[in-house]
Design a protein around this motif. Structure first.
Motif, PDB file in Angstrom:
ATOM      1  N   THR A 265       0.830  -1.216   0.000  1.00 24.06           N
ATOM      2  CA  THR A 265       0.000   0.000   0.000  1.00 24.06           C
ATOM      3  C   THR A 265       0.856   1.254   0.000  1.00 24.06           C
ATOM      4  O   THR A 265       0.445   2.273  -0.527  1.00 24.06           O
ATOM      5  CB  THR A 265      -0.904   0.075   1.249  1.00 24.06           C
ATOM      6  OG1 THR A 265      -0.609  -1.011   2.086  1.00 24.06           O
ATOM      7  CG2 THR A 265      -2.353   0.064   0.893  1.00 24.06           C
ATOM      8  N   ASP A 266       2.027   1.179   0.612  1.00 19.66           N
ATOM      9  CA  ASP A 266       2.864   2.375   0.697  1.00 19.66           C
ATOM     10  C   ASP A 266       3.821   2.511  -0.476  1.00 19.66           C
ATOM     11  O   ASP A 266       4.740   3.314  -0.422  1.00 19.66           O
ATOM     12  CB  ASP A 266       3.687   2.344   1.993  1.00 19.66           C
ATOM     13  CG  ASP A 266       2.806   2.609   3.189  1.00 19.66           C
ATOM     14  OD1 ASP A 266       1.703   3.134   2.982  1.00 19.66           O
ATOM     15  OD2 ASP A 266       3.210   2.281   4.315  1.00 19.66           O
ATOM     16  N   SER A 267       3.621   1.707  -1.513  1.00 18.35           N
ATOM     17  CA  SER A 267       4.615   1.709  -2.590  1.00 18.35           C
ATOM     18  C   SER A 267       4.077   2.377  -3.842  1.00 18.35           C
ATOM     19  O   SER A 267       2.922   2.781  -3.907  1.00 18.35           O
ATOM     20  CB  SER A 267       4.994   0.272  -2.928  1.00 18.35           C
ATOM     21  OG  SER A 267       3.900  -0.335  -3.582  1.00 18.35           O
ATOM     22  N   ARG A 268       4.942   2.441  -4.818  1.00 19.33           N
ATOM     23  CA  ARG A 268       4.576   2.982  -6.126  1.00 19.33           C
ATOM     24  C   ARG A 268       3.418   2.177  -6.721  1.00 19.33           C
ATOM     25  O   ARG A 268       2.481   2.743  -7.285  1.00 19.33           O
ATOM     26  CB  ARG A 268       5.828   2.885  -7.010  1.00 19.33           C
ATOM     27  CG  ARG A 268       5.653   3.236  -8.437  1.00 19.33           C
ATOM     28  CD  ARG A 268       7.032   3.253  -9.105  1.00 19.33           C
ATOM     29  NE  ARG A 268       6.914   3.402 -10.545  1.00 19.33           N
ATOM     30  CZ  ARG A 268       6.811   2.388 -11.383  1.00 19.33           C
ATOM     31  NH1 ARG A 268       6.814   1.155 -10.932  1.00 19.33           N
ATOM     32  NH2 ARG A 268       6.717   2.612 -12.686  1.00 19.33           N
ATOM     33  N   ILE A 269       3.470   0.864  -6.570  1.00 18.53           N
ATOM     34  CA  ILE A 269       2.410  -0.009  -7.087  1.00 18.53           C
ATOM     35  C   ILE A 269       1.091   0.278  -6.379  1.00 18.53           C
ATOM     36  O   ILE A 269       0.042   0.401  -7.004  1.00 18.53           O
ATOM     37  CB  ILE A 269       2.775  -1.491  -6.845  1.00 18.53           C
ATOM     38  CG1 ILE A 269       4.179  -1.797  -7.332  1.00 18.53           C
ATOM     39  CG2 ILE A 269       1.730  -2.403  -7.448  1.00 18.53           C
ATOM     40  CD1 ILE A 269       4.302  -1.981  -8.786  1.00 18.53           C
ATOM     41  N   GLY A 270       1.150   0.376  -5.048  1.00 25.67           N
ATOM     42  CA  GLY A 270      -0.063   0.617  -4.278  1.00 25.67           C
ATOM     43  C   GLY A 270      -0.703   1.944  -4.644  1.00 25.67           C
ATOM     44  O   GLY A 270      -1.922   2.042  -4.777  1.00 25.67           O
TER      45      GLY A 270
END
Ligand SMILES: Nc1ncnc2c1ncn2[C@@H]1O[C@H](COP(=O)(O)OP(=O)(O)OP(=O)(O)O)[C@@H](O)[C@H]1O
Ligand SMILES: [Mg+2]
Lengths: 407, 262
Positions: A265-270
């Motif tokens: 959730t905290d990433s570029r993907i999220g």
């Protein structure tokens, strides 16, 4: 007595009269077939009327209160639970307590209880997996149980034919889940909302029907029995020890799932998932590949279903297609929606409640499912955002953090 | 002068309606160009065509990509067009409503960064460095557009004018060579519009980004653009410097009632 109250009472009265009228044929008229006469049970009508009036009044009162609370909440911001979750001084001790409870659980309670808990935790894992697809990426998937079946059959069949053990098949099950997630996700990339739900529902059923009819491959409705539980360094464990071992495995898997989803959730993907859910066209205009982002969500969600399936097969020792009906998909979706879409803690609570509640309601006999349904309906009326509504953790920028690059 | 965007004979039909009719348009490197025309002239449709949201019925679109080569971008998906170096804003604001101002700009950085699932899970040094780069870059863009005071605010809670600027900030985060702005001044008051002027000039001068803007505010158009293209009913009816357009008889006729001498 002010006007609104009188008004509400009037409405409840109308509801009561309407109910008396509706239930008249079944509650009042009774044909006595022996004497060939009709008994008029007017008393029943009175009970229905009074009952309906009070229930309706309570219902209205609760709705009113909810409206009031909502206004108050909007001013105040977050609910108490959400505050506890966000304030570190509360959330850390709570997590530690929960962990200790999870560790001692199988030693405090009977094996029966441990078994129930294992099922519940499998559903927690499934709920968290589906939460990636529905809660984060906003794709309504009703065929999720198909990937669960893929994982379970992967373990059962690979064990039967090649003697592969639990630990070998666990990642394989996850991988197969992901592959099927992409295969089934690819054709539905253009669909949204209801249409997506219907097609995925169809896919889920296709997988079950194939398993039911392809006897040479899956042994049809007879299913596969004698699926072994995981081994611990080749030790000869008793059944109860094996159950406890499996319990710890699923606890670890749930922790692993929570960890991964948190990171995602905290990433570029999220972020791309959230953006895609907010606005597809703007998302594409920002250079995000819609197809790739959706497939990633499908694949990751299905990975967890696949691993959950492996654990499920190991737990029940017997699987057949009847374990993977549309009803399971609906239950998993319910855990996500009732728990709080997008919220990890919410989904965990939702899964535990929805799986444990029917178990402990067994004493109610035939009223079990009615009670279950009633709880769900009440939840959706009074807490439409789920038990623990998701407050997305946004990236908080602190000034002084940047060293001013000039791009 | 080298061109960055070359559109040749672009045509777009919606059923029987011809929204764009054999339109030719060129934008040069580092140029500020404007696309003007009455309501329903096909300006937004033109943007949608060249950014891949609509598929043109006929015509050719060429974009000089980052590597300096000229590529035909007809039929390319919107995300790929953005990657090739052309970013846009939307006439009806399309911000990500559940995200903060900074996060909106961070999404813009998506196409120039690479971290995948494994990077997200393991959070290795490269991923952490990339995340920091995204945050720093996004914040510096917000500063350029003087939006830094809203940084942690939800995008939907911003005043209208600031939302328009945020759309520009988000598009800038994709590192474009050409920025397409669809009515950036709509809904802004005169002071805000004046500030927007300066910012558009600043973006061009400091970052060397070419700009093609659709705008109804003639003051703004006349003040900042070097070339103006006028369309009506999907057809090009005029092209030239602000001075030429001001005195163009056909344009004046099309705009009858609208005051372009402002
Ligand atoms: N998706 C669509 N389907 C059918 N017709 C469309 C569609 N989009 C635009 N049109 C039509 O194409 C024509 C051009 O519309 P467009 O939005 O490009 O105009 P515009 O120049 O941007 O106008 P405005 O200044 O009002 O924004 C209009 O007649 C419009 O009704
Ligand atoms: Mg328009």
């Amino acid at each position: 007595m002010n006007m609104p109250v009188l008004n509400e009472i009037k409405k409840s009265l109308i509801a009561a009269i309407w109910f008396m009228f509706l239930t008249f044929p079944i509650m009042v008229i009774k044909v006595n077939t022996i004497t060939r006469t009709i008994d008029w049970r007017w008393k029943n009508m009175m009970y229905t009327g009074i009952g309906a009036f009070f229930l309706s009044a309570v219902w209205r009162y609760m709705l009113r209160r909810k409206e009031k609370n909502q206004n108050a909440l909007e001013k105040e911001g977050l609910s108490i639970v959400q505050k506890i979750l966000q304030v570190k001084t509360f959330s850390i001790p709570a997590t530690v307590l929960l962990l200790i409870f999870a560790i001692v659980f199988p030693h405090l309670f009977s094996m029966h209880q441990t078994n129930i808990m294992i099922s519940a935790l499998i559903y927690v894992m499934l709920g968290l997996g589906l939460n990636i697809v529905v809660g984060l990426a906003g794709l309504l998937d009703l065929g999720y149980v198909a990937f669960f079946a893929v994982g379970a059959y992967a373990y059962a069949l690979l064990n039967l034919h090649f003697g592969l053990g639990f630990w070998t098949v666990l990642p394989v099950g996850g991988f197969l889940g992901a592959v099927f997630g992409i295969l089934l996700g690819y054709p539905v990339l253009r669909l949204r909302g209801d249409y997506l739900a219907i097609v995925t529902l169809g896919f889920g059923e296709i997988i079950r029907i194939i398993l039911e009819n392809w006897n040479e491959f899956s042994f049809g409705p007879a299913g596969i029995a004698n699926i072994p539980k995981p081994e611990l360094f080749g030790l000869d464990l008793s059944l109860s020890a094996k159950t406890i071992y499996l319990y710890y495995i699923i606890v670890l898997l749930v922790i692993f799932t929570v960890f991964v989803i948190n990171r995602l959730t905290d990433s570029r993907i999220g972020r791309a998932w959230i953006a895609l859910k907010d606005d597809e066209i703007a998302c594409q205009a920002m250079g995000i590949d819609k197809a790739k982002t959706k497939l990633r969500a499908f694949a990751l969600g299905a990975t967890w279903a696949g691993m959950g399936g492996v654990v499920f097969a190991a737990k029940t020792a017997f699987i057949n297609p009847a374990s993977f009906t549309i009803w399971e998909s609906v239950i998993i979706l319910c855990t996500v929606v009732a728990g709080g879409m997008g919220s990890i803690v919410g989904v965990i609570c939702g899964a535990l409640l929805l799986i444990l509640l029917p178990e402990y309601l067994r004493d109610f006999g035939q009223f079990r499912m009615i009670t279950f349904g009633a709880v769900l309906v009440l939840m959706m009326v009074f807490r439409p955002g789920g038990m623990i509504e998701n407050v997305r953790r946004t990236y908080q920028f602190k000034t002084g953090e940047t060293n001013d690059i000039h791009s | 002068m080298t061109s960055i965007l070359d559109v040749k004979n672009l045509t777009l039909d919606f059923g029987g309606l011809r929204a764009i009719d054999h339109l030719n348009l060129t934008v040069n490197k580092g140029e500020i160009a404007a696309l003007i025309g009455p309501n329903g002239a096909g300006k937004t449709s033109f943007f949608n065509c060249i950014t891949g949201i609509y598929k043109p019925t006929a015509g050719e679109i060429f974009l000089t990509c980052r590597n300096g080569e000229k590529e035909r971008i007809n039929g390319l998906k919107p995300n790929l067009v953005t990657r090739k170096g052309m970013a846009r804003t939307f006439q009806n604001i399309r911000l990500f409503s559940s995200m903060t101002v900074l996060e909106n700009v961070m999404i813009g950085c998506h196409s120039i960064t690479h971290a995948g699932i494994l990077g997200a899970v393991f959070k290795d040094a490269a991923t952490r460095k990339e995340e920091k780069y995204i945050v720093d870059k996004s914040y510096s863009i917000l500063k350029t557009l003087e939006l830094e005071r809203f940084v942690n605010e939800l995008a939907v809670n911003l005043p209208y004018g600031a939302q328009r600027l945020l759309e520009i900030a988000r598009a800038m985060a994709t590192d474009p060579q050409l920025l397409l702005l669809d009515e950036p001044a709509a809904g802004m008051n005169p002071t805000e519009t004046r500030r927007l002027d300066d910012m558009i000039l600043k973006i061009r001068d400091e970052k060397g980004i070419a700009i093609l803007l659709i705008e109804h505010d003639m003051k703004l158009v006349m003040r900042i653009s070097e070339t103006i293209h006028v369309v009506d009913y999907g057809k090009k009816i005029g092209e030239g410097t602000p001075e030429e357009i001001r005195n163009h008889p056909v344009v004046i006729k099309a705009y009858l009632g609208e005051d372009i001498h402002a």
